[in-house]
Enzyme design. Structure first.
Site, PDB file in Angstrom:
ATOM      1  N   TYR A 239      68.000   8.195  83.127  1.00 42.55           N
ATOM      2  CA  TYR A 239      68.330   8.684  84.466  1.00 42.55           C
ATOM      3  C   TYR A 239      69.434   7.845  85.116  1.00 42.55           C
ATOM      4  CZ  TYR A 239      63.996  11.439  84.239  1.00 42.55           C
ATOM      5  OH  TYR A 239      62.998  12.317  83.873  1.00 42.55           O
TER       6      TYR A 239
ATOM      7  N   LYS B 236      59.439   6.771  71.417  1.00 46.17           N
ATOM      8  CA  LYS B 236      59.865   7.747  70.405  1.00 46.17           C
ATOM      9  C   LYS B 236      60.619   6.947  69.349  1.00 46.17           C
ATOM     10  CE  LYS B 236      60.273  12.069  69.029  1.00 46.17           C
ATOM     11  NZ  LYS B 236      59.139  12.834  68.514  1.00 46.17           N
TER      12      LYS B 236
ATOM     13  N   ASP C 260      55.321  12.516  71.957  1.00 48.72           N
ATOM     14  CA  ASP C 260      54.826  13.874  71.704  1.00 48.72           C
ATOM     15  C   ASP C 260      53.323  13.838  71.412  1.00 48.72           C
ATOM     16  OD1 ASP C 260      55.902  12.413  69.624  1.00 48.72           O
ATOM     17  OD2 ASP C 260      56.293  14.136  68.352  1.00 48.72           O
TER      18      ASP C 260
ATOM     19  N   ASP D 148      58.009  10.024  83.648  1.00 45.06           N
ATOM     20  CA  ASP D 148      58.184  11.107  84.614  1.00 45.06           C
ATOM     21  C   ASP D 148      57.389  12.331  84.155  1.00 45.06           C
ATOM     22  OD1 ASP D 148      59.146  12.622  86.673  1.00 45.06           O
ATOM     23  OD2 ASP D 148      61.167  12.857  85.875  1.00 45.06           O
TER      24      ASP D 148
ATOM     25  N   ASP E  82      53.202  13.707  85.403  1.00 40.78           N
ATOM     26  CA  ASP E  82      52.883  15.039  85.933  1.00 40.78           C
ATOM     27  C   ASP E  82      51.786  15.694  85.106  1.00 40.78           C
ATOM     28  OD1 ASP E  82      54.711  14.869  87.984  1.00 40.78           O
ATOM     29  OD2 ASP E  82      55.488  16.901  87.650  1.00 40.78           O
TER      30      ASP E  82
END
Ligand code: NAD
Length: 364
Positions: free
Chosen positions: A141, A191, A224, A248, A252
């Site tokens: 970001y 990852k 994942d 992020d 959620d």
């Protein structure tokens, strides 16, 4: 103790829910003999209207001289034009940056009363008690971005993901310190099978835990797989630590375990004890001004403020317990209630206050 708390109610339902959390903080001050001073300032859309900027210098000054900051929410249709040069969320990004808040903590707990309202089966979510620690100021970001036309009909865009050893180390230490106060299990999410930043993340995390936190159990998991396991076996997680974008998305997902945005608090921390505390929901313009907003996420954010910025663990637990009593009694706002059984924002907060005053009497 004496403490100064900056209040940034913001927009939409922000002022309604912050007002209820302040009543709770005042009751804590009274019940446990502390002195809390409150100073209020503008942020987001209301600050744009008044001063032409989402984060006025006066607001920053109020926060920098406070021991902790309690924020409602920012934004709303009035300021939603994506092309506008001045936007409410610039206030949020600006305050996090100015206060050096690099770790975002989002606890998710699911009590039996809440489990019935989760979109997942109650037997899967009941007993969930986890915290996601998200790196907040680095990663993709904030890396270099480009967008160019390589041909008249072909655009090319890039976002760069950057992490340094020290950026990873400080947030991992925060997560490990937290795990020591809980069940002692840290899950680091990356990852590493494809991303170089993730391989660095994994090396730094392993080295820190091995040398500084040998008492903790560390597991590495790919993002994942984590997304899947959060739905399949959420009660297995204790502290999850991860980089900005993975955090992020996973926060959620994790928030849905609890069934409503209106229940979940967050804390943003940096060096030292000053932190920023806010519910994870937005300004809910669709219900603003109706007295129907759920105040519990903000009240629970105030509990985190007591714990992490003021070091008042007993008081924080009492607030959390009072919220638990209120939920168990079925005194809930429309987002959680059966049809026709909703209580107003103030009635829910009143129930928390009644439970809290009872707990204060026992503690005295
Ligand atoms: P939202 O979280 O405001 O609302 C989503 C849905 O959840 C709405 O139906 C709303 O009524 C409901 N809801 C949210 N909080 C609730 C509560 N406490 N009690 C009961 N119901 C609640 O998200 P959105 O609608 O996508 O965004 C609305 C505005 O908020 C936008 O301007 C957005 O930019 C802003 N926003 C701000 C923040 C923040 O300040 N941190 C975060 C997210 C969105």
């Amino acid at each position: 103790m004496k403490a100064t708390i900056a209040l940034l109610p913001g927009d939409g339902i922000g002022p309604e829910v912050v007002a209820e959390a302040v009543r709770v903080l005042r009751a804590v001050a009274e019940g446990w003999h502390h002195t809390f001073e409150f100073s209020e300032a503008l942020i987001g859309g209301c600050a744009i209207d008044a001063h032409g900027t989402a984060l006025p210098a006066a607001t920053l000054a109020v926060c920098q001289s406070a021991d902790a900051v309690l924020l409602g929410a920012v934004g709303g249709p009035k300021w939603d034009d994506p092309r506008a040069a001045v936007r409410p969320e610039q206030g949020l990004l600006g305050i996090r940056k100015a206060l050096g808040l690099y770790a975002n903590l989002r606890p998710v707990t699911v009590t039996p009363a809440m489990a019935r309202r989760s979109p997942l089966r109650a037997e899967i979510v009941q007993g969930v008690d986890l915290v996601v620690v998200r790196e907040l100021t680095g990663g993709i970001y904030f890396g270099e971005k480009t967008s160019v036309y390589v041909r008249a009909d072909e655009e090319r865009a890039t976002d760069t993901c950057v992490y340094t050893t020290s950026e990873i180390a400080r947030v991992v230490r925060r997560a490990c310190d937290l795990a020591r106060t809980r069940r002692g299990v840290v899950t680091s999410v990356d990852k590493a099978n494809v991303l170089e930043t993730s391989r660095l993340w994994r090396r730094v995390t392993s080295a820190i835990v091995a040398s500084e936190y040998p008492d903790l159990k560390l597991e590495h998991i790919l993002v994942d797989a984590c997304a899947m396991h959060l739905l399949r076996r959420p009660t297995d997680f204790d502290v999850i630590v991860t980089e900005n974008m993975f955090g992020d998305i996973l926060t959620d997902e994790a928030s849905m375990l609890a069934g409503s945005l209106g229940l979940l608090p967050s804390a943003s921390l940096g060096e030292g004890t000053r932190g920023l505390y806010e519910p994870i929901h937005g300004s809910a313009p669709d219900i603003a001004g109706q007295g129907s907003a759920n105040p519990l996420a903000t009240i629970l954010s105030a509990a985190l403020l007591l714990r992490y910025s003021l070091g008042l663990e007993d008081e924080a637990r009492a607030v959390e317990e009072a919220v638990g009593v209120t939920l168990a009694a079925g005194i809930v706002t429309a987002d959680l209630a059966e049809p026709g059984a909703a209580s107003s924002t103030t009635v829910v907060a009143d129930a928390v206050l009644t439970a809290l005053r009872h707990l204060a009497t026992i503690a005295a």
